[in-house]
Design an enzyme around this catalytic site. Structure first.
Site, PDB file in Angstrom:
ATOM      1  CG  LEU A 225      30.195  40.431  45.141  1.00 53.71           C
ATOM      2  CD1 LEU A 225      30.058  39.195  45.394  1.00 53.71           C
ATOM      3  CD2 LEU A 225      29.373  41.519  45.486  1.00 53.71           C
ATOM      4  N   GLY A 226      34.126  42.449  44.699  1.00 55.33           N
ATOM      5  CA  GLY A 226      35.663  43.109  46.215  1.00 55.33           C
ATOM      6  C   GLY A 226      37.522  42.766  45.210  1.00 55.33           C
TER       7      GLY A 226
ATOM      8  N   GLY B 106      41.093  41.398  46.578  1.00 55.17           N
ATOM      9  CA  GLY B 106      41.453  40.936  47.469  1.00 55.17           C
ATOM     10  C   GLY B 106      43.030  40.702  46.666  1.00 55.17           C
ATOM     11  N   GLY B 107      43.868  39.659  48.017  1.00 54.06           N
ATOM     12  CA  GLY B 107      45.325  39.488  47.513  1.00 54.06           C
ATOM     13  C   GLY B 107      45.030  37.970  46.238  1.00 54.06           C
TER      14      GLY B 107
ATOM     15  N   GLY C  45      42.726  37.716  44.101  1.00 54.12           N
ATOM     16  CA  GLY C  45      41.657  37.851  43.023  1.00 54.12           C
ATOM     17  C   GLY C  45      41.093  38.527  43.198  1.00 54.12           C
TER      18      GLY C  45
ATOM     19  CB  VAL D  26      34.987  38.297  44.834  1.00 60.03           C
ATOM     20  CG1 VAL D  26      33.554  37.514  45.216  1.00 60.03           C
ATOM     21  CG2 VAL D  26      36.231  37.930  45.270  1.00 60.03           C
TER      22      VAL D  26
ATOM     23  CE  LYS E  29      38.079  34.779  46.836  1.00 64.40           C
ATOM     24  NZ  LYS E  29      38.448  35.905  46.693  1.00 64.40           N
TER      25      LYS E  29
ATOM     26  CG  ASP F 231      44.748  36.679  54.346  1.00 62.68           C
ATOM     27  OD1 ASP F 231      45.017  37.547  54.801  1.00 62.68           O
ATOM     28  OD2 ASP F 231      44.067  37.201  52.953  1.00 62.68           O
TER      29      ASP F 231
END
Length: 430
Positions: free
Chosen positions: A106-107, A109-110, A112, A114, A128, A224
């Site tokens: 799904l995505g 980021g910083g 980890g 998902v 996640k 964040d």
């Protein structure tokens, strides 16, 4: 006779003490809710109760901490559940995400990656996988999960469960189906997000952040906040994601200064330079999100002319002009084609200007931002009122609006917490 009575009393006291169980250091009680009552906040739905946490503070959660009842924690943590969350076997999460495959991603980021998954009961979840296992031991991780698991609010993504398996640390959240605010603002080919929806998203996400700051005990600083961490459901109700993850990812956390995390373009000046962190750092980041909603511009955009890449620095002189003259056309997203209520737009500009002030102590609390944004949402965006046709603000300004104007303009009348300076100097601060 007197000696006999005293002897009997002494024997009785000794017998009672002997029967008492030894204190093993376990403290099952919970501290009282935050002194910032929910009544100070607007728009919270029923069932959103203040967070109560284990009786020890954040910085006391460490391996072997007796305050968290470490002697009661069993060696096999995979058999445990924390708070209202379930401890999932790694094999189950691996299976429902098709082996944590890229097809389910799904995505990233910083903190980890998902992955989307579906539990055996049909419930869709987002799993996640924390980078580097989160950097914490099992008990530390569980202590932090305990904090997150007790946070329940309609504008915060709910934690369903977690997993600890050797060096793997995974968190399981409710799946929010309508992508992120970042996606709806910037993805190619997307329809323009209307002004009413933007106001709704701003107010909802502000409520969620304010809840973390002022109704949770201990308070939670997000660290964040950004448009890609504001998830949207099919009704465009905002849910803030990734709160508490900074605690799980940082191995040396204190309540004052921590390793700098966050996203470039959203970082408050004092946080980016020194790592000193307060709730007002989150306020600054949220002010950048408000600027995104107002302008339709990314926080950092290398395609812009030299000197205009930073949204905040580009917007500061225009915010100053808007607050002084009431003219804000250069700030507003041209894709809106003037389909917005001008008074509502000005209120959001005031909120953004107050949130991104250089001085952290001069920024408003999130609860104050909530009150101003809620005053915009009182116009039901689904009741057929056309942009620019609302009569809501054709009345005298409320006390809250006047108060917030003083923050945006830097007036000293607002609070003794703010440092003394002239109105002109405060305006120049933008």
């Amino acid at each position: 006779m007197c000696f006999l009575v005293l002897s009997l009393v002494g024997v009785a006291v000794w017998f009672v003490k002997k029967r008492r169980k030894p204190n093993d250091g376990y403290h099952p009680g919970f501290v009282t809710p935050s002194p910032y009552a929910s009544s100070d906040m607007s728009g919270y739905s029923k069932g959103e109760t203040p967070l109560r946490s284990p009786s020890v503070g954040y910085s006391n959660y460490s391996i072997g901490s007796r305050g968290f009842g470490s002697q009661r924690i069993q060696s096999s943590v995979t058999d445990l559940s924390v708070g209202n969350t379930k401890c999932f076997p790694y094999e189950e999460l691996y299976q429902i995400t098709n082996g944590l495959s890229r097809q389910n991603l799904l995505g990233e980021g910083g903190f980890g990656c998902v992955f989307k998954g579906c539990l055996s009961d049909g419930r869709e979840v987002a799993v996640k996988q924390l980078k580097d296992g989160g950097g914490q031991g099992e008990r530390e991780f569980q202590a932090e999960v305990e904090i997150i698991s007790r946070v329940h609010h309609r504008h915060l993504v709910s934690l369903v469960g977690y997993c600890i398996a050797e060096n793997q640390r995974l968190l399981v959240y409710d799946y929010v189906p309508n992508n992120t605010l970042h996606y709806h603002l910037y993805a190619p080919g997307r329809p323009v997000m209307g002004w009413g929806i933007r106001v709704k998203v701003a107010a909802g996400s502000a409520r969620g952040i304010a809840y973390l700051h002022e109704d949770c005990h201990p308070r939670i600083i997000h660290r964040d906040i950004k448009s890609s961490n504001i998830l949207l459901d099919n009704n465009f109700e905002a849910q803030v994601a990734d709160f508490g993850l900074a605690r799980l990812a940082d191995t040396n956390v204190t309540h004052i200064s921590t390793r700098v995390m966050g996203t470039f373009g959203y970082l408050a000046p004092e946080y980016a330079s020194s790592g000193k962190l307060t709730e007002r750092s989150d306020v600054f980041s949220f002010g950048v999100v408000l600027l995104e909603l107002i302008t339709g511009r990314k926080p950092v955009d290398a395609s812009r002319p030299l000197g205009d890449e930073s949204l905040v620095e580009w917007a500061r002189p225009l915010l100053n002009e808007a607050l002084e003259s009431g003219k804000f056309e250069e700030l507003v997203d041209p894709r809106l084609q003037k389909n917005y209520n001008e008074v509502e737009m000005f209120r959001m500009i005031e909120a953004a200007a107050a949130c991104i002030r250089h001085s952290a102590s001069r920024r408003p609390k999130m609860s104050q931002v909530v009150r101003v944004l809620d005053s915009l949402v009182e116009v039901d965006i689904n009741n057929g009122v056309q942009p620019g046709k609302s009569e809501m603000f054709n009345v005298a300004n409320t006390a809250d609006i006047r108060m917030f104007q003083r923050i945006a303009f830097g007036s000293q009348e607002f609070s003794s917490d703010y440092s003394q300076s002239s109105l002109a100097a405060s305006r120049r601060e933008f």
